[in-house]
Scaffold this motif. Sequence first.
Motif, PDB file in Angstrom:
ATOM      1  N   TRP A  40       0.809  -1.213   0.000  1.00  0.00           N
ATOM      2  CA  TRP A  40       0.000   0.000   0.000  1.00  0.00           C
ATOM      3  C   TRP A  40       0.843   1.264   0.000  1.00  0.00           C
ATOM      4  O   TRP A  40       0.515   2.253  -0.632  1.00  0.00           O
ATOM      5  CB  TRP A  40      -0.950  -0.005   1.194  1.00  0.00           C
ATOM      6  N   GLU A  41       1.938   1.253   0.703  1.00  0.00           N
ATOM      7  CA  GLU A  41       2.777   2.446   0.821  1.00  0.00           C
ATOM      8  C   GLU A  41       3.255   2.951  -0.543  1.00  0.00           C
ATOM      9  O   GLU A  41       3.427   4.153  -0.735  1.00  0.00           O
ATOM     10  CB  GLU A  41       3.976   2.172   1.734  1.00  0.00           C
ATOM     11  N   ALA A  42       3.434   2.065  -1.500  1.00  0.00           N
ATOM     12  CA  ALA A  42       3.873   2.485  -2.839  1.00  0.00           C
ATOM     13  C   ALA A  42       2.816   3.330  -3.535  1.00  0.00           C
ATOM     14  O   ALA A  42       3.113   4.385  -4.110  1.00  0.00           O
ATOM     15  CB  ALA A  42       4.218   1.261  -3.682  1.00  0.00           C
ATOM     16  N   VAL A  43       1.570   2.893  -3.497  1.00  0.00           N
ATOM     17  CA  VAL A  43       0.499   3.659  -4.146  1.00  0.00           C
ATOM     18  C   VAL A  43       0.163   4.905  -3.330  1.00  0.00           C
ATOM     19  O   VAL A  43      -0.153   5.960  -3.887  1.00  0.00           O
ATOM     20  CB  VAL A  43      -0.738   2.777  -4.414  1.00  0.00           C
ATOM     21  N   GLU A  44       0.250   4.821  -2.025  1.00  0.00           N
ATOM     22  CA  GLU A  44       0.008   5.980  -1.174  1.00  0.00           C
ATOM     23  C   GLU A  44       1.010   7.097  -1.502  1.00  0.00           C
ATOM     24  O   GLU A  44       0.642   8.266  -1.611  1.00  0.00           O
ATOM     25  CB  GLU A  44       0.131   5.573   0.295  1.00  0.00           C
ATOM     26  N   ARG A  45       2.254   6.730  -1.721  1.00  0.00           N
ATOM     27  CA  ARG A  45       3.285   7.708  -2.065  1.00  0.00           C
ATOM     28  C   ARG A  45       2.961   8.367  -3.411  1.00  0.00           C
ATOM     29  O   ARG A  45       3.139   9.569  -3.580  1.00  0.00           O
ATOM     30  CB  ARG A  45       4.662   7.038  -2.104  1.00  0.00           C
ATOM     31  N   MET A  46       2.469   7.608  -4.384  1.00  0.00           N
ATOM     32  CA  MET A  46       2.108   8.179  -5.693  1.00  0.00           C
ATOM     33  C   MET A  46       1.020   9.236  -5.546  1.00  0.00           C
ATOM     34  O   MET A  46       1.060  10.272  -6.194  1.00  0.00           O
ATOM     35  CB  MET A  46       1.633   7.078  -6.650  1.00  0.00           C
ATOM     36  N   VAL A  47       0.038   8.962  -4.681  1.00  0.00           N
ATOM     37  CA  VAL A  47      -1.051   9.919  -4.468  1.00  0.00           C
ATOM     38  C   VAL A  47      -0.524  11.158  -3.757  1.00  0.00           C
ATOM     39  O   VAL A  47      -0.810  12.288  -4.156  1.00  0.00           O
ATOM     40  CB  VAL A  47      -2.208   9.266  -3.674  1.00  0.00           C
ATOM     41  N   LEU A  48       0.240  10.962  -2.701  1.00  0.00           N
ATOM     42  CA  LEU A  48       0.758  12.091  -1.936  1.00  0.00           C
ATOM     43  C   LEU A  48       1.718  12.953  -2.754  1.00  0.00           C
ATOM     44  O   LEU A  48       1.783  14.165  -2.564  1.00  0.00           O
ATOM     45  CB  LEU A  48       1.437  11.594  -0.659  1.00  0.00           C
ATOM     46  N   ASP A  49       2.444  12.339  -3.690  1.00  0.00           N
ATOM     47  CA  ASP A  49       3.366  13.086  -4.559  1.00  0.00           C
ATOM     48  C   ASP A  49       2.653  13.738  -5.742  1.00  0.00           C
ATOM     49  O   ASP A  49       3.279  14.426  -6.545  1.00  0.00           O
ATOM     50  CB  ASP A  49       4.466  12.165  -5.085  1.00  0.00           C
ATOM     51  N   GLY A  50       1.344  13.491  -5.895  1.00  0.00           N
ATOM     52  CA  GLY A  50       0.580  14.105  -6.972  1.00  0.00           C
ATOM     53  C   GLY A  50       0.713  13.411  -8.314  1.00  0.00           C
ATOM     54  O   GLY A  50       0.328  13.962  -9.334  1.00  0.00           O
ATOM     55  N   GLU A  51       1.246  12.194  -8.329  1.00  0.00           N
ATOM     56  CA  GLU A  51       1.393  11.455  -9.585  1.00  0.00           C
ATOM     57  C   GLU A  51       0.048  10.949 -10.101  1.00  0.00           C
ATOM     58  O   GLU A  51      -0.146  10.816 -11.306  1.00  0.00           O
ATOM     59  CB  GLU A  51       2.346  10.280  -9.398  1.00  0.00           C
ATOM     60  N   VAL A  52      -0.878  10.630  -9.190  1.00  0.00           N
ATOM     61  CA  VAL A  52      -2.226  10.182  -9.551  1.00  0.00           C
ATOM     62  C   VAL A  52      -3.227  10.801  -8.591  1.00  0.00           C
ATOM     63  O   VAL A  52      -2.876  11.195  -7.479  1.00  0.00           O
ATOM     64  CB  VAL A  52      -2.376   8.637  -9.535  1.00  0.00           C
ATOM     65  N   GLU A  53      -4.466  10.908  -9.049  1.00  0.00           N
ATOM     66  CA  GLU A  53      -5.528  11.452  -8.209  1.00  0.00           C
ATOM     67  C   GLU A  53      -6.466  10.379  -7.667  1.00  0.00           C
ATOM     68  O   GLU A  53      -7.128  10.580  -6.665  1.00  0.00           O
ATOM     69  CB  GLU A  53      -6.375  12.471  -8.989  1.00  0.00           C
ATOM     70  N   VAL A  54      -6.552   9.238  -8.361  1.00  0.00           N
ATOM     71  CA  VAL A  54      -7.530   8.211  -8.007  1.00  0.00           C
ATOM     72  C   VAL A  54      -6.845   6.850  -7.927  1.00  0.00           C
ATOM     73  O   VAL A  54      -6.038   6.507  -8.786  1.00  0.00           O
ATOM     74  CB  VAL A  54      -8.663   8.143  -9.059  1.00  0.00           C
ATOM     75  N   VAL A  55      -7.211   6.100  -6.889  1.00  0.00           N
ATOM     76  CA  VAL A  55      -6.776   4.711  -6.745  1.00  0.00           C
ATOM     77  C   VAL A  55      -8.026   3.853  -6.819  1.00  0.00           C
ATOM     78  O   VAL A  55      -8.979   4.068  -6.075  1.00  0.00           O
ATOM     79  CB  VAL A  55      -6.054   4.477  -5.399  1.00  0.00           C
ATOM     80  N   VAL A  56      -8.038   2.883  -7.733  1.00  0.00           N
ATOM     81  CA  VAL A  56      -9.194   2.000  -7.906  1.00  0.00           C
ATOM     82  C   VAL A  56      -8.805   0.627  -7.371  1.00  0.00           C
ATOM     83  O   VAL A  56      -7.734   0.112  -7.683  1.00  0.00           O
ATOM     84  CB  VAL A  56      -9.613   1.908  -9.390  1.00  0.00           C
ATOM     85  N   ILE A  57      -9.709   0.044  -6.569  1.00  0.00           N
ATOM     86  CA  ILE A  57      -9.473  -1.280  -5.995  1.00  0.00           C
ATOM     87  C   ILE A  57     -10.651  -2.182  -6.313  1.00  0.00           C
ATOM     88  O   ILE A  57     -11.731  -1.715  -6.658  1.00  0.00           O
ATOM     89  CB  ILE A  57      -9.265  -1.196  -4.468  1.00  0.00           C
ATOM     90  N   ALA A  58     -10.454  -3.488  -6.167  1.00  0.00           N
ATOM     91  CA  ALA A  58     -11.524  -4.443  -6.452  1.00  0.00           C
ATOM     92  C   ALA A  58     -12.348  -4.795  -5.227  1.00  0.00           C
ATOM     93  O   ALA A  58     -13.510  -5.149  -5.350  1.00  0.00           O
ATOM     94  CB  ALA A  58     -10.941  -5.720  -7.053  1.00  0.00           C
ATOM     95  N   ASP A  59     -11.769  -4.675  -4.042  1.00  0.00           N
ATOM     96  CA  ASP A  59     -12.462  -5.122  -2.838  1.00  0.00           C
ATOM     97  C   ASP A  59     -12.019  -4.276  -1.648  1.00  0.00           C
ATOM     98  O   ASP A  59     -10.819  -4.137  -1.408  1.00  0.00           O
ATOM     99  CB  ASP A  59     -12.118  -6.591  -2.598  1.00  0.00           C
TER     100      ASP A  59
END
Length: 102
Positions: A40-59
């Motif tokens: 999770w920390e990898a995608v969290e860092r992308m959001v906090l750094d402004g690389e992406v605005e939305v994270v989509v998950i299946a469950d």
Amino acid sequence: MERAVIWVPPTIEALEPSARCMGHVLRRGYHFEGIIHAPWEAVERMVLDGEVEVVVIADPAHLPPDRTPRIEVADGRPIWPTSPPNPRGPVPPRRRRPHTLQ
């Protein structure tokens, strides 16, 4: 256009959840940045750094309880209300006479 990634925890197989999430990304019209199959920390860092605005998950069960960025679940439920709001404001519940047994 908002940039989105699909996140799949590294502890599960990524194929099935990724396919379900991709449909959500396409329906929403996001600019697809990729699939993140990492902690999770990898995608969290992308959001906090402004690389992406939305994270989509299946469950929702995949999420750690202490997450911070925006999350959307690709399970087919509408994101917005299906009917427009009432222009006169909220409507009070209907009052009915009590039903009596005879």
